[in-house]
Design a protein around this motif. Sequence first.
Motif, mmCIF file in Angstrom:
data_model
loop_
_atom_site.group_PDB
_atom_site.id
_atom_site.type_symbol
_atom_site.label_atom_id
_atom_site.label_comp_id
_atom_site.label_asym_id
_atom_site.label_seq_id
_atom_site.Cartn_x
_atom_site.Cartn_y
_atom_site.Cartn_z
ATOM 1 N N ARG A 34 0.825 -1.217 0.000
ATOM 2 C CA ARG A 34 0.000 0.000 0.000
ATOM 3 C C ARG A 34 0.852 1.257 0.000
ATOM 4 N NH1 ARG A 34 -3.154 -2.737 3.938
ATOM 5 N NH2 ARG A 34 -2.091 -1.499 5.538
ATOM 6 N N ARG A 35 1.899 1.287 0.823
ATOM 7 C CA ARG A 35 2.674 2.520 1.003
ATOM 8 C C ARG A 35 3.753 2.716 -0.060
ATOM 9 N NH1 ARG A 35 2.309 4.914 6.042
ATOM 10 N NH2 ARG A 35 3.616 6.525 5.062
ATOM 11 N N ALA A 36 4.382 1.653 -0.503
ATOM 12 C CA ALA A 36 5.504 1.783 -1.423
ATOM 13 C C ALA A 36 5.253 1.151 -2.778
ATOM 14 C CB ALA A 36 6.772 1.172 -0.813
ATOM 15 N N GLY A 37 4.141 0.434 -2.936
ATOM 16 C CA GLY A 37 3.834 -0.176 -4.223
ATOM 17 C C GLY A 37 4.664 -1.400 -4.532
ATOM 18 N N VAL A 38 5.185 -2.087 -3.494
ATOM 19 C CA VAL A 38 5.957 -3.306 -3.718
ATOM 20 C C VAL A 38 5.012 -4.410 -4.177
ATOM 21 C CG1 VAL A 38 7.504 -4.998 -2.688
ATOM 22 C CG2 VAL A 38 7.599 -2.608 -1.942
ATOM 23 N N LEU A 89 11.773 -6.346 -3.160
ATOM 24 C CA LEU A 89 12.131 -5.085 -2.510
ATOM 25 C C LEU A 89 13.167 -4.315 -3.328
ATOM 26 C CD1 LEU A 89 12.407 -6.221 1.236
ATOM 27 C CD2 LEU A 89 10.508 -5.008 0.139
ATOM 28 N N LEU A 90 14.174 -5.035 -3.859
ATOM 29 C CA LEU A 90 15.198 -4.379 -4.678
ATOM 30 C C LEU A 90 14.592 -3.796 -5.959
ATOM 31 C CD1 LEU A 90 18.193 -6.885 -4.367
ATOM 32 C CD2 LEU A 90 18.097 -4.544 -3.503
ATOM 33 N N ARG A 91 13.679 -4.551 -6.554
ATOM 34 C CA ARG A 91 13.065 -4.062 -7.795
ATOM 35 C C ARG A 91 12.337 -2.744 -7.568
ATOM 36 N NH1 ARG A 91 10.526 -8.304 -9.034
ATOM 37 N NH2 ARG A 91 8.510 -7.795 -8.105
ATOM 38 N N ARG A 92 11.630 -2.659 -6.424
ATOM 39 C CA ARG A 92 10.874 -1.440 -6.170
ATOM 40 C C ARG A 92 11.761 -0.308 -5.658
ATOM 41 N NH1 ARG A 92 7.385 1.943 -7.931
ATOM 42 N NH2 ARG A 92 6.348 3.177 -6.303
ATOM 43 N N TYR A 93 12.535 -0.550 -4.624
ATOM 44 C CA TYR A 93 13.259 0.535 -3.958
ATOM 45 C C TYR A 93 14.531 0.942 -4.708
ATOM 46 C CZ TYR A 93 10.264 0.302 0.149
ATOM 47 O OH TYR A 93 9.188 0.353 0.995
ATOM 48 N N TYR A 94 15.170 -0.007 -5.392
ATOM 49 C CA TYR A 94 16.409 0.349 -6.088
ATOM 50 C C TYR A 94 16.163 0.609 -7.570
ATOM 51 C CZ TYR A 94 21.079 0.143 -8.060
ATOM 52 O OH TYR A 94 22.226 0.443 -8.749
ATOM 53 N N TRP A 95 15.666 -0.397 -8.292
ATOM 54 C CA TRP A 95 15.547 -0.268 -9.741
ATOM 55 C C TRP A 95 14.494 0.765 -10.155
ATOM 56 C CZ3 TRP A 95 19.566 -2.048 -12.024
ATOM 57 C CH2 TRP A 95 20.214 -3.198 -11.577
ATOM 58 N N GLU A 96 13.368 0.808 -9.448
ATOM 59 C CA GLU A 96 12.282 1.692 -9.870
ATOM 60 C C GLU A 96 12.354 3.083 -9.244
ATOM 61 O OE1 GLU A 96 8.545 -0.212 -9.248
ATOM 62 O OE2 GLU A 96 8.987 -1.907 -10.593
ATOM 63 N N LEU A 97 12.790 3.163 -7.984
ATOM 64 C CA LEU A 97 12.801 4.467 -7.307
ATOM 65 C C LEU A 97 14.179 5.118 -7.340
ATOM 66 C CD1 LEU A 97 10.500 3.706 -4.233
ATOM 67 C CD2 LEU A 97 9.897 4.782 -6.404
ATOM 68 N N TRP A 98 15.169 4.489 -6.741
ATOM 69 C CA TRP A 98 16.501 5.117 -6.665
ATOM 70 C C TRP A 98 17.149 5.254 -8.037
ATOM 71 C CZ3 TRP A 98 21.512 4.237 -7.973
ATOM 72 C CH2 TRP A 98 22.484 5.027 -7.346
ATOM 73 N N ALA A 107 15.213 1.856 -15.379
ATOM 74 C CA ALA A 107 16.271 0.857 -15.357
ATOM 75 C C ALA A 107 16.029 -0.165 -16.460
ATOM 76 C CB ALA A 107 16.306 0.155 -13.998
ATOM 77 N N PRO A 108 17.084 -0.595 -17.167
ATOM 78 C CA PRO A 108 16.926 -1.625 -18.193
ATOM 79 C C PRO A 108 16.359 -2.907 -17.582
ATOM 80 C CG PRO A 108 19.088 -0.601 -18.312
ATOM 81 C CD PRO A 108 18.458 -0.127 -17.036
ATOM 82 N N LYS A 109 15.334 -3.419 -18.199
ATOM 83 C CA LYS A 109 14.655 -4.579 -17.624
ATOM 84 C C LYS A 109 15.578 -5.785 -17.534
ATOM 85 C CE LYS A 109 10.473 -5.239 -18.990
ATOM 86 N NZ LYS A 109 9.310 -5.603 -19.839
ATOM 87 N N PHE A 110 16.355 -6.005 -18.609
ATOM 88 C CA PHE A 110 17.133 -7.240 -18.601
ATOM 89 C C PHE A 110 18.312 -7.167 -17.626
ATOM 90 C CE2 PHE A 110 20.208 -5.207 -21.340
ATOM 91 C CZ PHE A 110 21.353 -5.961 -21.185
#
Length: 502
Positions: A34-38, A89-98, A107-110
């Motif tokens: 809900r809060r971060a969209g993970v 968690l990495l996909r949301r907080y690192y790849w998508e946000l940071w 971020a490149p998907k592959f």
Amino acid sequence: MLAETIDGSSIAIEAVAIPALFAITLGLGRFLKRRAGVQLGLLYQLFCIVFAIWLPMEIVGTDFSNREPIMHVLRAANVLLGTIFILALLRRYYWELWFEKHQQGKAPKFISQLFGLILFIIALFVVIGGVYGYPIQGAVFGSTVVVGIVGFAMQDLLGNIIAGIALEIGKPFKTGDWLKIDQQYAEVIEVNWRSTRLRTNDDIYLDIPNKAIAGGSIINLTYPTRQHAVRLNVGFDYGTAPNFVKDIISRAAASVHGVLPSPPPKVYLKDFADSAVHYEIKLWIDDQAMYNDIMDGVRTNIWYAAQRHGIKIPYPIRTVQIERVTAGAKDVMSIARACVRKQPFLQLLDEGQQEKLLGHAKYLRYGRREKVIIQGASGASMFILLHGEAHVYVQANGTETRVATLQTGDYCGEMSLLTGDPRSATVVAATDCEMWEIGKEVLAEILQQNETLVQKLSELLAQRRLETEGIVASSSEITQLATKQKEYTEGFLKKLYSFFEL
């Protein structure tokens, strides 16, 4: 007896701890979603169950006869499902946000998929060596042999994957950039494991292997900025002065939607060819997706501008042309005469003066979206619309508003013709338009021969000024109205004498 009591207490603790841990981890997942969209799905719920069972049993250590095999399964499942949770968690907080915030792009998907695969393989080695106690060296050696065999059979695919990684590290382009590939212009849609996908201006999709792109020259039209120059060639007749042609071409190109005003278009004399003098036009754009429309607009405007100025775009062949007055030309003259009768100030002229005025008028053609008149520009002519439709815009306080639409028989620019005032509005051809342009010179000749006409014109202009200001409708004082009429008449009379040098 004591052992039985301890086992009973352990079972009781586990019976309480398992539902509590399950509720806590499940609540944590819902909070993160809900809060971060993970994005957490069914595998996370399975992880909650495994973790809730494993942790109490690991801490309390209930003694069952078959406890060790169960614990192996729980530990292995906990490591693998926990790795999937960490990847989410990495996909949301690192790849998508940071990553998107600091790298100014997605971020490149592959790359994220490759990172996830490596992390999952490490988790498998932890399960094999740490949970089940098998020698990791053997697993690594065996896997290396398998990978070598598979890699030999899939060397092209692996080469494309490595090339894709190199492209992402070097960043010669990103999604949304326009590239020139094999003499084609295309927009980057996606970079995946095997290839780079692009889309041309014709909505044709290209799928080019990463190894082919990485091994060739990459022409990026978007980097470092979206602004870039494009060029096109056009030929003109030898009998026209090059500087005159350059001015016409540059103005025609500058008025096209999508051509940047700065730097302005520039025209070069490129070659003296067999049948024409070739000119190259260099103009700047910032949206390659509009390339076809911009080139069409430039060529169209050049054709209309050449027609208006009587410049020929020669054929590469010899032509014999016999010109005759057609029925269409007669129709144009009849429309022009009808328009003259509608124009209040031209009604002051007798039939001979009207014919003289029309006889010296210039026949012009304008293409769709060309500007006939620009607000604030100087001018000493008026236009009569013979065919087509044009829109009238007035700019005030930074906002441009359409105030009128001209149809066949309408006119514009008469105040600039009579007084030399700057254009009070912008007129844009809504369709292809044919117009008469009546200039100052012939009207000055008529006025010099008829001073009474000058007086009548000044009175007519004063009357229009009063109507524009609303004085006629609102004034109840005849004296005040007469005073204003006299003041405006004298002002316009002086302006007419000055402008036409009477």
